[in-house]
Design a protein around this motif. Structure first.
Motif, PDB file in Angstrom:
ATOM      1  N   SER A 125      47.306  38.012  96.342  1.00  0.00           N
ATOM      2  CA  SER A 125      47.241  39.428  96.404  1.00  0.00           C
ATOM      3  C   SER A 125      47.846  40.063  94.875  1.00  0.00           C
ATOM      4  CB  SER A 125      48.450  40.313  97.216  1.00  0.00           C
ATOM      5  OG  SER A 125      47.931  39.972  98.615  1.00  0.00           O
ATOM      6  N   ARG A 126      48.004  38.841  93.960  1.00  0.00           N
ATOM      7  CA  ARG A 126      48.365  39.318  92.798  1.00  0.00           C
ATOM      8  C   ARG A 126      49.583  40.112  92.397  1.00  0.00           C
ATOM      9  NH1 ARG A 126      43.289  41.855  90.950  1.00  0.00           N
ATOM     10  NH2 ARG A 126      42.611  41.423  92.929  1.00  0.00           N
ATOM     11  N   LEU A 127      50.697  39.787  93.403  1.00  0.00           N
ATOM     12  CA  LEU A 127      51.783  40.512  93.393  1.00  0.00           C
ATOM     13  C   LEU A 127      52.906  39.681  92.838  1.00  0.00           C
ATOM     14  CD1 LEU A 127      51.703  41.787  97.287  1.00  0.00           C
ATOM     15  CD2 LEU A 127      51.412  42.816  95.153  1.00  0.00           C
ATOM     16  N   PRO A 128      54.001  39.984  92.316  1.00  0.00           N
ATOM     17  CA  PRO A 128      54.303  41.595  92.413  1.00  0.00           C
ATOM     18  C   PRO A 128      53.313  42.049  91.154  1.00  0.00           C
ATOM     19  CG  PRO A 128      55.915  40.296  91.175  1.00  0.00           C
ATOM     20  CD  PRO A 128      55.100  39.191  91.919  1.00  0.00           C
ATOM     21  N   GLN A 129      52.918  43.360  91.411  1.00  0.00           N
ATOM     22  CA  GLN A 129      52.167  44.199  90.423  1.00  0.00           C
ATOM     23  C   GLN A 129      52.940  45.445  90.146  1.00  0.00           C
ATOM     24  OE1 GLN A 129      48.234  45.428  91.815  1.00  0.00           O
ATOM     25  NE2 GLN A 129      47.739  45.655  89.705  1.00  0.00           N
ATOM     26  N   PRO A 130      53.885  45.310  89.081  1.00  0.00           N
ATOM     27  CA  PRO A 130      54.759  46.430  88.851  1.00  0.00           C
ATOM     28  C   PRO A 130      54.012  47.638  88.429  1.00  0.00           C
ATOM     29  CG  PRO A 130      54.951  44.856  87.221  1.00  0.00           C
ATOM     30  CD  PRO A 130      54.049  44.272  88.169  1.00  0.00           C
ATOM     31  N   TYR A 131      52.870  47.350  87.700  1.00  0.00           N
ATOM     32  CA  TYR A 131      52.327  48.869  87.227  1.00  0.00           C
ATOM     33  C   TYR A 131      50.613  48.587  87.508  1.00  0.00           C
ATOM     34  CZ  TYR A 131      50.116  51.975  84.034  1.00  0.00           C
ATOM     35  OH  TYR A 131      49.374  52.941  83.371  1.00  0.00           O
ATOM     36  N   HIS A 132      50.182  49.685  87.860  1.00  0.00           N
ATOM     37  CA  HIS A 132      48.523  50.009  88.016  1.00  0.00           C
ATOM     38  C   HIS A 132      48.609  51.343  87.708  1.00  0.00           C
ATOM     39  CE1 HIS A 132      44.421  50.283  89.812  1.00  0.00           C
ATOM     40  NE2 HIS A 132      44.774  48.750  89.792  1.00  0.00           N
ATOM     41  N   PRO A 133      47.512  51.654  86.977  1.00  0.00           N
ATOM     42  CA  PRO A 133      47.173  53.257  86.517  1.00  0.00           C
ATOM     43  C   PRO A 133      47.170  54.100  87.544  1.00  0.00           C
ATOM     44  CG  PRO A 133      45.847  51.674  85.295  1.00  0.00           C
ATOM     45  CD  PRO A 133      46.479  50.921  86.457  1.00  0.00           C
ATOM     46  N   VAL A 134      46.855  53.936  88.854  1.00  0.00           N
ATOM     47  CA  VAL A 134      46.899  54.715  89.944  1.00  0.00           C
ATOM     48  C   VAL A 134      48.247  55.160  90.337  1.00  0.00           C
ATOM     49  CG1 VAL A 134      44.699  53.838  90.879  1.00  0.00           C
ATOM     50  CG2 VAL A 134      46.633  53.051  91.828  1.00  0.00           C
ATOM     51  N   PHE A 135      49.290  54.379  90.059  1.00  0.00           N
ATOM     52  CA  PHE A 135      50.590  54.594  90.495  1.00  0.00           C
ATOM     53  C   PHE A 135      51.033  55.962  89.550  1.00  0.00           C
ATOM     54  CE2 PHE A 135      51.464  49.987  91.386  1.00  0.00           C
ATOM     55  CZ  PHE A 135      50.678  50.150  92.286  1.00  0.00           C
ATOM     56  N   GLU A 136      50.360  56.360  88.568  1.00  0.00           N
ATOM     57  CA  GLU A 136      50.833  57.540  87.570  1.00  0.00           C
ATOM     58  C   GLU A 136      50.474  58.826  88.333  1.00  0.00           C
ATOM     59  OE1 GLU A 136      52.643  57.551  84.771  1.00  0.00           O
ATOM     60  OE2 GLU A 136      52.680  55.140  84.919  1.00  0.00           O
ATOM     61  N   SER A 137      49.574  58.725  89.211  1.00  0.00           N
ATOM     62  CA  SER A 137      48.997  60.109  89.807  1.00  0.00           C
ATOM     63  C   SER A 137      50.400  60.528  90.906  1.00  0.00           C
ATOM     64  CB  SER A 137      47.884  59.830  90.817  1.00  0.00           C
ATOM     65  OG  SER A 137      47.548  60.929  91.574  1.00  0.00           O
ATOM     66  N   GLU A 138      50.729  61.718  90.591  1.00  0.00           N
ATOM     67  CA  GLU A 138      51.722  62.216  91.397  1.00  0.00           C
ATOM     68  C   GLU A 138      51.217  62.465  93.066  1.00  0.00           C
ATOM     69  OE1 GLU A 138      55.513  63.174  92.054  1.00  0.00           O
ATOM     70  OE2 GLU A 138      54.586  62.739  90.139  1.00  0.00           O
ATOM     71  N   GLU A 139      50.062  62.763  93.259  1.00  0.00           N
ATOM     72  CA  GLU A 139      49.710  62.873  94.533  1.00  0.00           C
ATOM     73  C   GLU A 139      49.520  61.518  95.372  1.00  0.00           C
ATOM     74  OE1 GLU A 139      47.699  63.854  91.848  1.00  0.00           O
ATOM     75  OE2 GLU A 139      48.091  66.099  91.996  1.00  0.00           O
ATOM     76  N   PHE A 140      49.166  60.520  94.688  1.00  0.00           N
ATOM     77  CA  PHE A 140      49.053  59.405  95.175  1.00  0.00           C
ATOM     78  C   PHE A 140      50.514  58.674  95.764  1.00  0.00           C
ATOM     79  CE2 PHE A 140      49.394  54.581  94.942  1.00  0.00           C
ATOM     80  CZ  PHE A 140      47.870  54.247  95.508  1.00  0.00           C
ATOM     81  N   ARG A 141      51.588  59.359  95.783  1.00  0.00           N
ATOM     82  CA  ARG A 141      52.700  59.084  96.286  1.00  0.00           C
ATOM     83  C   ARG A 141      52.545  58.888  97.989  1.00  0.00           C
ATOM     84  NH1 ARG A 141      57.664  59.094  93.154  1.00  0.00           N
ATOM     85  NH2 ARG A 141      56.973  59.725  91.156  1.00  0.00           N
ATOM     86  N   SER A 142      51.344  59.932  98.572  1.00  0.00           N
ATOM     87  CA  SER A 142      51.157  60.041  99.978  1.00  0.00           C
ATOM     88  C   SER A 142      50.686  58.662 100.456  1.00  0.00           C
ATOM     89  CB  SER A 142      50.377  61.252 100.237  1.00  0.00           C
ATOM     90  OG  SER A 142      48.996  61.154  99.677  1.00  0.00           O
ATOM     91  N   ALA A 143      50.160  57.730  99.715  1.00  0.00           N
ATOM     92  CA  ALA A 143      49.558  56.499 100.114  1.00  0.00           C
ATOM     93  C   ALA A 143      50.858  55.716 100.957  1.00  0.00           C
ATOM     94  CB  ALA A 143      48.983  55.665  98.981  1.00  0.00           C
ATOM     95  N   SER A 144      51.756  55.659 100.743  1.00  0.00           N
ATOM     96  CA  SER A 144      52.816  54.972 101.520  1.00  0.00           C
ATOM     97  C   SER A 144      53.270  55.827 102.833  1.00  0.00           C
ATOM     98  CB  SER A 144      54.116  54.813 100.504  1.00  0.00           C
ATOM     99  OG  SER A 144      54.729  55.882 100.343  1.00  0.00           O
ATOM    100  N   THR A 145      52.865  56.956 103.005  1.00  0.00           N
ATOM    101  CA  THR A 145      53.368  57.449 104.223  1.00  0.00           C
ATOM    102  C   THR A 145      52.159  58.200 105.133  1.00  0.00           C
ATOM    103  OG1 THR A 145      53.583  59.766 103.032  1.00  0.00           O
ATOM    104  CG2 THR A 145      55.381  58.509 103.159  1.00  0.00           C
TER     105      THR A 145
END
Length: 183
Positions: A125-145
């Motif tokens: 899974s190439r973990l841990p992956q502390p950074y990915h550009p998509v993490f910068e999007s504020e709306e992307f936070r909903s991916a975990s909920t």
């Protein structure tokens, strides 16, 4: 000393209303020739791996390798310790007694299988992956909920506007372009 030039990578990030819409859009985008896509959702999606075109899992082979390593290691240690290093005649039992070694062999096989699966999954899974550009999007936070997201990497031949238009035509409710440095 010369500093290495920063390499930027861009992704088109699209949110979908339902998991079925996400899987369907992923399948259609892959059929159009897009590669390197990834889906994000709060839980595993039925058909998501097939839609992304992922190969079959290698986890069963990792588990088999861990189990075989545990079995061979346990039998080798017990054979050396009980027949060569310090042989004991206990109750007239032979020094090379495989039935007496079954519990240790089983336990070591289970232990190394568990470690193999745990570390194998981290590696695959190439973990841990502390950074990915998509993490910068504020709306992307909903991916975990509650959000269902698809990221499509922008390539030299594919323009972000074209990818955005295609994703909107497939039912994306929110589309954005994110850019970040490549590690």
């Amino acid at each position: 000393m010369s500093a290495e030039p920063k390499v930027l990578e861009s992704f088109v990030l699209a949110e979908f209303a339902t998991p079925e819409a996400l899987v369907d859009a992923t399948r259609q985008m892959r059929e159009k020739g897009y590669e390197g896509m990834d889906t994000y959702s709060p839980y595993p999606l039925h058909g998501g791996s097939e839609a992304l075109g992922l190969p079959p899992s290698r986890v069963p082979f990792i588990a088999l390798g861990g189990a075989l390593t545990g079995i061979v290691t346990a039998l080798a240690f017990q054979t050396y310790m009980n027949t060569i290093d310090y042989p004991l005649n206990v109750g007239g039992r032979p020094t090379l007694s495989l039935p007496a070694w079954v519990p240790i062999t089983f336990e070591l096989a289970v232990l190394l299988t568990a470690f193999g699966i745990f570390f194998g999954l981290l590696g695959l899974s190439r973990l841990p992956q502390p950074y990915h550009p998509v993490f910068e999007s504020e709306e992307f936070r909903s991916a975990s909920t509650h959000g269902y997201w698809l990221s499509v990497p922008k390539t030299v031949t594919a323009k972000a506007d074209d990818i955005t238009d295609q994703l909107k035509s497939l039912g994306a409710t929110h589309v954005t372009v994110v850019t970040g440095e490549k590690e």
